[in-house]
Design a protein around this motif. Structure first.
Motif, PDB file in Angstrom:
ATOM      1  N   PRO A 228       0.811  -1.223   0.000  1.00  0.00           N
ATOM      2  CA  PRO A 228       0.000   0.000   0.000  1.00  0.00           C
ATOM      3  C   PRO A 228       0.843   1.271   0.000  1.00  0.00           C
ATOM      4  CG  PRO A 228      -0.917  -1.601   1.529  1.00  0.00           C
ATOM      5  CD  PRO A 228       0.403  -2.152   1.072  1.00  0.00           C
ATOM      6  N   GLU A 229       1.978   1.221   0.661  1.00  0.00           N
ATOM      7  CA  GLU A 229       2.841   2.409   0.725  1.00  0.00           C
ATOM      8  C   GLU A 229       3.383   2.756  -0.661  1.00  0.00           C
ATOM      9  OE1 GLU A 229       2.145   0.692   4.502  1.00  0.00           O
ATOM     10  OE2 GLU A 229       3.104  -0.266   2.768  1.00  0.00           O
ATOM     11  N   LEU A 230       3.836   1.739  -1.408  1.00  0.00           N
ATOM     12  CA  LEU A 230       4.347   1.984  -2.755  1.00  0.00           C
ATOM     13  C   LEU A 230       3.222   2.438  -3.678  1.00  0.00           C
ATOM     14  CD1 LEU A 230       6.637   1.878  -4.818  1.00  0.00           C
ATOM     15  CD2 LEU A 230       6.087  -0.544  -5.202  1.00  0.00           C
ATOM     16  N   ALA A 231       2.059   1.797  -3.549  1.00  0.00           N
ATOM     17  CA  ALA A 231       0.924   2.166  -4.388  1.00  0.00           C
ATOM     18  C   ALA A 231       0.480   3.602  -4.123  1.00  0.00           C
ATOM     19  CB  ALA A 231      -0.232   1.202  -4.151  1.00  0.00           C
ATOM     20  N   LEU A 232       0.470   4.014  -2.866  1.00  0.00           N
ATOM     21  CA  LEU A 232       0.085   5.388  -2.545  1.00  0.00           C
ATOM     22  C   LEU A 232       1.102   6.378  -3.094  1.00  0.00           C
ATOM     23  CD1 LEU A 232      -1.896   7.288  -1.153  1.00  0.00           C
ATOM     24  CD2 LEU A 232      -0.557   7.018   0.958  1.00  0.00           C
ATOM     25  N   HIS A 233       2.370   6.034  -3.005  1.00  0.00           N
ATOM     26  CA  HIS A 233       3.429   6.881  -3.571  1.00  0.00           C
ATOM     27  C   HIS A 233       3.176   7.103  -5.054  1.00  0.00           C
ATOM     28  CE1 HIS A 233       7.322   7.310  -5.699  1.00  0.00           C
ATOM     29  NE2 HIS A 233       7.651   8.096  -4.685  1.00  0.00           N
ATOM     30  N   ASP A 234       2.869   6.017  -5.783  1.00  0.00           N
ATOM     31  CA  ASP A 234       2.606   6.136  -7.217  1.00  0.00           C
ATOM     32  C   ASP A 234       1.338   6.948  -7.474  1.00  0.00           C
ATOM     33  OD1 ASP A 234       4.807   4.509  -7.521  1.00  0.00           O
ATOM     34  OD2 ASP A 234       3.654   2.688  -7.936  1.00  0.00           O
ATOM     35  N   TRP A 235       0.304   6.678  -6.688  1.00  0.00           N
ATOM     36  CA  TRP A 235      -0.989   7.345  -6.871  1.00  0.00           C
ATOM     37  C   TRP A 235      -0.848   8.853  -6.701  1.00  0.00           C
ATOM     38  CZ3 TRP A 235      -5.877   4.234  -6.278  1.00  0.00           C
ATOM     39  CH2 TRP A 235      -7.019   5.009  -6.505  1.00  0.00           C
ATOM     40  N   LEU A 236      -0.160   9.273  -5.645  1.00  0.00           N
ATOM     41  CA  LEU A 236      -0.034  10.700  -5.361  1.00  0.00           C
ATOM     42  C   LEU A 236       0.762  11.423  -6.444  1.00  0.00           C
ATOM     43  CD1 LEU A 236       0.524  10.681  -1.487  1.00  0.00           C
ATOM     44  CD2 LEU A 236      -1.607  11.051  -2.757  1.00  0.00           C
ATOM     45  N   HIS A 237       1.783  10.753  -6.984  1.00  0.00           N
ATOM     46  CA  HIS A 237       2.540  11.369  -8.070  1.00  0.00           C
ATOM     47  C   HIS A 237       1.662  11.561  -9.303  1.00  0.00           C
ATOM     48  CE1 HIS A 237       6.351  10.677  -5.887  1.00  0.00           C
ATOM     49  NE2 HIS A 237       6.822  11.595  -6.696  1.00  0.00           N
ATOM     50  N   PHE A 238       0.899  10.542  -9.648  1.00  0.00           N
ATOM     51  CA  PHE A 238       0.072  10.590 -10.855  1.00  0.00           C
ATOM     52  C   PHE A 238      -1.100  11.549 -10.685  1.00  0.00           C
ATOM     53  CE2 PHE A 238      -0.850   7.571 -14.591  1.00  0.00           C
ATOM     54  CZ  PHE A 238       0.337   7.904 -15.213  1.00  0.00           C
ATOM     55  N   ALA A 239      -1.654  11.602  -9.472  1.00  0.00           N
ATOM     56  CA  ALA A 239      -2.856  12.405  -9.222  1.00  0.00           C
ATOM     57  C   ALA A 239      -2.578  13.898  -9.264  1.00  0.00           C
ATOM     58  CB  ALA A 239      -3.457  12.029  -7.874  1.00  0.00           C
ATOM     59  N   GLU A 240      -1.427  14.322  -8.739  1.00  0.00           N
ATOM     60  CA  GLU A 240      -1.118  15.750  -8.615  1.00  0.00           C
ATOM     61  C   GLU A 240      -2.292  16.488  -7.965  1.00  0.00           C
ATOM     62  OE1 GLU A 240       0.533  17.680 -12.080  1.00  0.00           O
ATOM     63  OE2 GLU A 240       1.317  15.781 -12.847  1.00  0.00           O
ATOM     64  N   PHE A 241      -2.713  16.002  -6.812  1.00  0.00           N
ATOM     65  CA  PHE A 241      -3.837  16.604  -6.102  1.00  0.00           C
ATOM     66  C   PHE A 241      -3.599  18.088  -5.817  1.00  0.00           C
ATOM     67  CE2 PHE A 241      -4.729  12.191  -4.340  1.00  0.00           C
ATOM     68  CZ  PHE A 241      -5.924  12.027  -5.050  1.00  0.00           C
ATOM     69  N   ASP A 242      -4.699  18.852  -5.827  1.00  0.00           N
ATOM     70  CA  ASP A 242      -4.642  20.235  -5.370  1.00  0.00           C
ATOM     71  C   ASP A 242      -4.575  20.236  -3.841  1.00  0.00           C
ATOM     72  OD1 ASP A 242      -4.880  21.179  -7.967  1.00  0.00           O
ATOM     73  OD2 ASP A 242      -7.075  21.213  -7.876  1.00  0.00           O
ATOM     74  N   PRO A 243      -4.052  21.313  -3.241  1.00  0.00           N
ATOM     75  CA  PRO A 243      -3.941  21.363  -1.767  1.00  0.00           C
ATOM     76  C   PRO A 243      -5.274  21.176  -1.051  1.00  0.00           C
ATOM     77  CG  PRO A 243      -2.637  23.117  -2.759  1.00  0.00           C
ATOM     78  CD  PRO A 243      -3.422  22.490  -3.874  1.00  0.00           C
ATOM     79  N   GLU A 244      -6.374  21.619  -1.673  1.00  0.00           N
ATOM     80  CA  GLU A 244      -7.683  21.518  -1.009  1.00  0.00           C
ATOM     81  C   GLU A 244      -8.360  20.162  -1.215  1.00  0.00           C
ATOM     82  OE1 GLU A 244      -8.381  23.704  -4.980  1.00  0.00           O
ATOM     83  OE2 GLU A 244      -6.847  23.606  -3.411  1.00  0.00           O
ATOM     84  N   ASP A 245      -7.694  19.229  -1.888  1.00  0.00           N
ATOM     85  CA  ASP A 245      -8.304  17.924  -2.186  1.00  0.00           C
ATOM     86  C   ASP A 245      -8.206  16.978  -0.993  1.00  0.00           C
ATOM     87  OD1 ASP A 245      -9.210  18.510  -4.733  1.00  0.00           O
ATOM     88  OD2 ASP A 245      -7.348  17.862  -5.707  1.00  0.00           O
ATOM     89  N   LYS A 246      -8.805  17.382   0.116  1.00  0.00           N
ATOM     90  CA  LYS A 246      -8.764  16.568   1.332  1.00  0.00           C
ATOM     91  C   LYS A 246      -9.435  15.217   1.131  1.00  0.00           C
ATOM     92  CE  LYS A 246     -11.107  16.331   5.830  1.00  0.00           C
ATOM     93  NZ  LYS A 246     -12.022  17.038   6.751  1.00  0.00           N
ATOM     94  N   TRP A 247     -10.660  15.215   0.626  1.00  0.00           N
ATOM     95  CA  TRP A 247     -11.413  13.954   0.510  1.00  0.00           C
ATOM     96  C   TRP A 247     -10.915  13.073  -0.628  1.00  0.00           C
ATOM     97  CZ3 TRP A 247     -13.373  12.332   4.647  1.00  0.00           C
ATOM     98  CH2 TRP A 247     -13.950  13.199   5.577  1.00  0.00           C
ATOM     99  N   PRO A 248     -10.567  13.610  -1.802  1.00  0.00           N
ATOM    100  CA  PRO A 248      -9.978  12.738  -2.814  1.00  0.00           C
ATOM    101  C   PRO A 248      -8.719  12.018  -2.326  1.00  0.00           C
ATOM    102  CG  PRO A 248     -10.708  14.767  -3.828  1.00  0.00           C
ATOM    103  CD  PRO A 248     -10.868  14.957  -2.341  1.00  0.00           C
ATOM    104  N   ARG A 249      -7.852  12.743  -1.624  1.00  0.00           N
ATOM    105  CA  ARG A 249      -6.633  12.109  -1.121  1.00  0.00           C
ATOM    106  C   ARG A 249      -6.971  11.061  -0.054  1.00  0.00           C
ATOM    107  NH1 ARG A 249      -0.663  14.129  -0.011  1.00  0.00           N
ATOM    108  NH2 ARG A 249      -0.004  12.429   1.360  1.00  0.00           N
ATOM    109  N   ALA A 250      -7.926  11.357   0.812  1.00  0.00           N
ATOM    110  CA  ALA A 250      -8.317  10.394   1.843  1.00  0.00           C
ATOM    111  C   ALA A 250      -8.842   9.107   1.207  1.00  0.00           C
ATOM    112  CB  ALA A 250      -9.368  11.003   2.758  1.00  0.00           C
ATOM    113  N   TRP A 251      -9.618   9.250   0.130  1.00  0.00           N
ATOM    114  CA  TRP A 251     -10.128   8.072  -0.569  1.00  0.00           C
ATOM    115  C   TRP A 251      -9.001   7.297  -1.252  1.00  0.00           C
ATOM    116  CZ3 TRP A 251     -14.335   5.232  -0.435  1.00  0.00           C
ATOM    117  CH2 TRP A 251     -15.515   5.780   0.084  1.00  0.00           C
TER     118      TRP A 251
END
Length: 536
Positions: A71-94
């Motif tokens: 899960p740690e590696l998958a989250l690392h990949d997900w966050l890089h690809f997603a490029e979430f905005d700072p206010e994306d609290k719920w998308p990142r939580a999901w």
């Protein structure tokens, strides 16, 4: 006269999210009404037409083949690809929820309901300039999306509490009902009998899909990074994914986010046997084909190759004259590499025919190539480049492809191959080598095949358009799949699951998806909504 019904929970939408939520609620002995606008024959929605790939982390299939995931590696990949905005609290939580719970909430839940996965995990969305999947995570359902839906529907209709379930097809929901600030059901039209209906329910789950089946809304919310919307966009989404309920509940204060974030594809072609307006197929583009624009120029500066960054491919095509493209290849490449994403054109997998699948993997899919070259208007075939360009220009959307320009591009590419692998200084060839290094791609990817090779002909050109597919945004939800208002507060009695919720939080993917997270996101968010309803 209005037909009136009452239940514990009403689910709006009969796709994979709606079916999953219904199963979970029946497990808790809830009285459930499941509404779908489509006919009963199409029960299952777009998932039934899909290829059936699912993103999951640290599965037995991965471990058996030596893939080290976490899960740690998958989250690392997900966050890089997603490029979430700072206010994306719920998308990142999901996103964090998905990678940590996919094994239990998706994989084991499906396995317990008779769904099986192909033993070789596929590796897609590896990333180009932005890191993507570090390891293979795309688990293909044995039976495609059709087999997935069949298994879930079989489980639903044979459920011990099936007497608590009522399915109403060809029912269009137009709005939700509110009483004292709480959603208490929905209203709409029985389109078979042209009769109004009203359903009173303690809880309402919106599982209606996104907006991408409505090309007007797709254009309205077009991503600014893709310039203006192309003149031609094909529809690869469900025809009832029209955002009707997004608009209705937003009028009651629900927050809808990130509708400009869409997961579209660069290699759409017109369906040879269309079932709806602008019906398109999503090709799996051939890695060994040369991707050019309407003038015959190779699209670049980095060559377009599938499997690395789908969003980047769409961005590049939208920058070209006419905002469409051509892939130039030959029949040998097509037989080995050409595929269509979906259940309809993958009979061996859909029918769980292992011998036919193995034969196709080794020999290629000549029947698919013959079908598309004969019946799809976007395929042209010729014995010479001169004839091919002449045929291209007959359907080149008003542009003129230059023979000498295309010939120079193809000769340059082929001459690079002639020099031998020691001197392959072309990024497309380097990526082909990278693809072939993984055994899941090796059988389906040519080994440095020249395009103008006379022994590999005839030549083929495929005209490809942007294909509308998935909404990455939607109704904002918390981790219980409860819909939130603009102040971030829960709207009592209202839940959203699947694509209607942006697969969680109004945009779990950010700007890009690691692929396979759509079906998985539908199951995860639907289960969370049902669990929250049951637990109060």
């Amino acid at each position: 006269m209005t037909n009136e019904y009452q239940c514990d929970a009403v689910i709006v939408g009969g796709g994979v999210a709606g079916i999953t939520a219904a199963i979970e609620l029946l497990d808790a002995n809830q009285q459930v009404i499941l509404l779908d606008r489509d006919t009963e024959a199409n029960f299952g929605g777009l998932a039934k037409e899909s290829f059936g790939g699912m993103f999951m982390v640290n599965t037995p299939e991965q471990r058996r083949t030596g893939i080290k995931d976490s899960p740690e590696l998958a989250l690392h990949d997900w966050l890089h690809f997603a490029e979430f905005d700072p206010e994306d609290k719920w998308p990142r939580a999901w996103a964090e929820c998905y990678v940590h719970e996919s094994l239990e909430m998706i994989y084991h839940w499906l396995k317990d309901r008779g769904v099986r996965f192909f033993p070789v995990v596929h590796w897609v969305e590896r990333g180009l300039y932005t890191p993507g999947n570090s390891v293979p995570r795309f688990h293909m359902v044995w039976g495609t999306g059709h087999g997935l839906i069949t298994a879930l529907i079989d489980h639903l209709i044979s459920h011990p509490n099936v007497q608590n379930l009522r399915c109403l097809f060809e029912h269009r929901v137009d709005d939700v009902l509110l009483k004292g600030g709480r959603v208490v059901g929905c209203v709409g039209l029985d389109e078979t009998h042209c009769q109004q209906f009203q359903i009173l329910a303690d809880n309402t789950v919106v599982a209606t899909g996104g907006i991408n089946g409505c090309l007007e809304k797709v254009r309205q919310h077009w991503d600014s990074e893709w310039q203006s919307a192309p003149e031609t966009i094909l529809n690869g989404s469900h025809h009832y994914s029209d955002g009707r309920l997004h608009e209705a509940v937003s009028h009651h204060g629900a927050r809808v986010t990130h509708l400009d974030r869409q997961w579209n594809y660069a290699a759409g072609v017109h369906h040879p046997r269309p079932k709806r307006d602008n019906h398109g197929l999503s090709l799996v583009p051939c890695p060994s084909a040369l991707w050019v624009n309407a003038l015959g120029e190779r699209i670049g500066p980095e060559p377009m190759v599938t499997g690395f960054d789908t969003r980047r491919l769409v961005t590049q095509v939208c920058q070209q004259p006419g905002q469409f493209s051509w892939q130039i290849l030959n029949k040998k490449i097509a037989i080995k590499e050409l595929a269509v994403s979906g259940s309809e054109f993958n009979d061996a997998i859909k029918n769980k025919d292992l011998l036919a699948f193995l034969k196709m993997a080794v020999m290629g899919n000549e029947s698919l190539v013959d079908d598309l070259t004969r019946h799809c208007s976007d395929f042209v075939m010729a014995d010479s480049l001169e004839e091919l360009v002449e045929k291209i220009n007959q359907q080149n959307q008003g542009f003129s492809m230059d023979l000498s320009t295309l010939n120079d591009e193809l000769q340059t590419y082929d001459q690079m191959i002639d020099r031998g692998k020691t001197y392959l200084n072309d990024d497309q060839l380097r990526r082909i080598a990278q693809l072939r290094h993984y055994r899941g791609n090796r059988l389906r990817t040519c080994k440095y095949q020249k395009i103008l090779d006379p022994k590999a002909g005839p030549l083929i050109a495929i005209r490809e358009f942007i294909l509308s597919r998935k909404s990455l945004g939607g109704l904002q939800t918390n981790l219980k799949s409860q819909v939130l208002n603009h102040q971030g507060e829960v709207i009592p009695g209202l839940y959203a699951a699947g694509e209607a919720s942006g697969f969680g939080g109004g945009g779990i993917h950010g700007k890009r998806t690691l692929e396979g997270t759509f079906l998985g996101g539908c199951i995860l968010t639907a289960r969370k909504s049902a669990q929250a309803i049951v637990n109060g």
